[in-house]
Design a protein around this motif. Structure first.
Motif, mmCIF file in Angstrom:
data_model
loop_
_atom_site.group_PDB
_atom_site.id
_atom_site.type_symbol
_atom_site.label_atom_id
_atom_site.label_comp_id
_atom_site.label_asym_id
_atom_site.label_seq_id
_atom_site.Cartn_x
_atom_site.Cartn_y
_atom_site.Cartn_z
ATOM 1 N N GLU A 371 2.052 -36.320 20.260
ATOM 2 C CA GLU A 371 2.408 -36.510 19.012
ATOM 3 C C GLU A 371 0.994 -36.002 18.323
ATOM 4 O OE1 GLU A 371 2.644 -38.755 21.618
ATOM 5 O OE2 GLU A 371 4.855 -38.973 21.260
ATOM 6 N N LYS A 372 0.143 -36.281 18.707
ATOM 7 C CA LYS A 372 -1.163 -35.699 18.187
ATOM 8 C C LYS A 372 -1.149 -34.111 18.084
ATOM 9 C CE LYS A 372 -3.863 -39.482 17.606
ATOM 10 N NZ LYS A 372 -4.418 -39.548 16.134
ATOM 11 N N LEU A 373 -0.723 -33.615 19.148
ATOM 12 C CA LEU A 373 -0.616 -32.138 18.831
ATOM 13 C C LEU A 373 0.280 -31.525 17.743
ATOM 14 C CD1 LEU A 373 -0.924 -29.198 20.092
ATOM 15 C CD2 LEU A 373 0.870 -29.573 21.642
ATOM 16 N N THR A 374 1.561 -32.227 17.732
ATOM 17 C CA THR A 374 2.348 -31.974 16.413
ATOM 18 C C THR A 374 1.862 -32.204 15.179
ATOM 19 O OG1 THR A 374 3.383 -33.934 17.017
ATOM 20 C CG2 THR A 374 4.387 -32.046 17.863
ATOM 21 N N ALA A 375 0.921 -33.532 15.339
ATOM 22 C CA ALA A 375 0.360 -33.914 13.875
ATOM 23 C C ALA A 375 -0.574 -32.977 13.640
ATOM 24 C CB ALA A 375 -0.121 -35.374 14.059
ATOM 25 N N PHE A 376 -1.416 -32.432 14.568
ATOM 26 C CA PHE A 376 -2.549 -31.411 14.333
ATOM 27 C C PHE A 376 -2.076 -30.068 13.808
ATOM 28 C CE2 PHE A 376 -4.974 -27.484 16.357
ATOM 29 C CZ PHE A 376 -6.136 -27.723 15.719
ATOM 30 N N TYR A 377 -0.955 -29.444 14.290
ATOM 31 C CA TYR A 377 -0.204 -28.378 13.825
ATOM 32 C C TYR A 377 0.312 -28.566 12.315
ATOM 33 C CZ TYR A 377 2.697 -24.198 14.207
ATOM 34 O OH TYR A 377 3.454 -22.936 13.779
ATOM 35 N N ALA A 378 0.818 -29.639 11.919
ATOM 36 C CA ALA A 378 1.172 -29.821 10.551
ATOM 37 C C ALA A 378 0.135 -30.141 9.669
ATOM 38 C CB ALA A 378 2.237 -31.141 10.670
ATOM 39 N N ALA A 379 -1.021 -30.654 10.263
ATOM 40 C CA ALA A 379 -2.125 -30.737 9.302
ATOM 41 C C ALA A 379 -2.780 -29.473 8.975
ATOM 42 C CB ALA A 379 -3.201 -31.913 9.938
#
Length: 418
Positions: A371-379
């Motif tokens: 979840e943090k990886l996808t959130a990082f990508y989106a951010a």
């Protein structure tokens, strides 16, 4: 529009992110106090627009007579070619087809040259249009303008239907359009994409269309023709994804297409083919969250992470070049730069760049979670520009700094590959 690919071993691309996006020129219109020449040009644009509107309506109505009615009556070669092109489109499920005149580059009495943008959508698959730039030569006869020549604009390329009759194979999540390829091959590609879509949706849970359009031309030469580049750029590439990256949420991206090199793709085993199409499908899924702020190492590393996460392969098998370097004591000093992903450099160095990017995303997923990886990508993609995008996202999402992350990543490489 980024173009990404996978090599013939199914492991990583062999080409750089290239600007294949379509520059949208602003149509100049005249004000009420404009000079007479500007008023004449505006009138010409409107008249040509009317001709092209009739032409577009004929395409959607599958009306050959109406389509040919927009062409110069004495342009026999053009009329024969355009009749064939319309027939080539017969089975393609079109939702929309429209032209917009972007400007008149030449006008001399009853003759004009116009820069035109064609935008079309495939029914049930495209949530945004594909855009193609064309240069049209036109002649006026009486009150109407007729097309006397139609070619790709400078720097643009032809579309699949210009290469031959388009065969259509539908999957649960895929639409495969092929020219000169066996139906069995197109069906196998559709089945593989249908497996890729749920895998990518699990890796990237944010909303996306969950539908993929794949083009399969008859050769690498034809593939290069669709991409407007020399065929030598794609000989070892099994597939690429074309599309226009988002611009930090200001407007939606244009539709993506996965384009398969039939020769290189056929040389792969089922594992390689699965990885290739899952990687490319990931680019389709993440397109609206990928922007000019996104470094190549993140977009390519994430696509590899999504493609390999469901596969039973150890890191040393997935990243053999990087493994060899690490075991020889040559641990990379930092994450790869965009320029390290150029296809014209040393293949081994290129491989290490992609493998390094994959391992960076592996580290984030393992230490901070998916979840943090996808959130990082989106951010990162939501940042207004490249400067500070990674730094800010690492701080807000991962509670770390680029310096700390790089040190952790280098230790991770030594632990996993050494």
């Amino acid at each position: 529009m980024a173009v990404r690919g996978r090599d013939a071993r199914g492991r990583r691309p062999r080409l750089p992110r290239r600007a294949a996006g379509l520059a949208l020129a602003v149509l100049l219109t005249a004000s009420a106090c404009a000079a007479p020449a500007d008023a004449d040009t505006t009138l010409t644009v409107r008249e040509i627009d009317a001709t092209l509107e009739r032409r577009a309506a004929a395409v959607l109505a599958r009306d050959p007579a109406g389509y040919l009615d927009a062409l110069a009556p004495d342009a026999a070669k053009l009329r024969a070619a355009q009749r064939t092109e319309l027939a080539n489109l017969a089975d393609v499920p079109l939702k929309s087809w429209a032209y917009e005149v972007k400007g008149i580059t030449e006008e001399d009495g009853d003759w004009a040259t116009a820069e035109v943008e064609l935008r079309y959508r495939i029914d049930g698959y495209d949530t945004a249009p594909v855009a193609a730039r064309r240069t049209l030569e036109l002649m006026r006869d009486g009150e109407r303008w007729y097309v006397s020549a139609d070619r790709p604009a400078k720097g643009a390329s032809d579309q699949l239907w210009h290469q031959g009759e388009v065969a259509v194979v539908r999957g649960a999540h895929s639409l495969v359009l092929g020219v000169g390829r066996p139906e069995e091959e197109l069906r196998q590609i559709a089945d593989t994409v249908d497996l890729a879509v749920p895998a990518v949706s699990d890796a990237w849970p944010q909303p996306w269309a969950r539908r993929v359009v794949v083009h399969v031309p008859d050769s690498v030469e034809s593939m290069a023709g669709l991409l407007g580049s020399p065929e030598t750029s794609y000989r070892g590439i099994a597939a690429v994804t074309t599309g226009e990256a988002g611009t930090t949420g200001k407007r939606p991206a244009l539709a993506d297409r996965v384009i398969v090199n039939p020769q290189a793709y056929a040389s792969l085993g089922s594992f390689g083919q699965r990885v290739v199409l899952t990687h490319e499908t990931t680019h389709v899924a993440t397109r609206t969250s990928t922007s000019t702020a996104t470094p190549v190492w993140l977009s390519e590393g994430f696509a590899d992470w999504a493609a390999y996460r469901g596969e039973d392969r150890t890191p040393d098998l997935i990243a053999p070049e990087l493994t060899g370097a690490v075991r020889a004591g040559d641990v990379p000093a930092g994450l790869p730069d965009d320029k390290d992903f150029g296809f014209d450099g040393d293949p081994a160095e290129l491989a290490r760049a992609y493998e390094s990017a994959w391992m960076a995303c592996e580290l984030i997923a393992e230490r901070w979670g998916k979840e943090k990886l996808t959130a990082f990508y989106a951010a990162v993609g939501a940042h207004p520009g490249r400067d500070g995008a990674v730094e800010q996202a690492m701080g807000s999402v991962l509670d770390t700094t680029p310096e700390e992350f790089t040190a952790d990543w280098r230790d991770y490489l030594s632990a996993r590959l050494g």
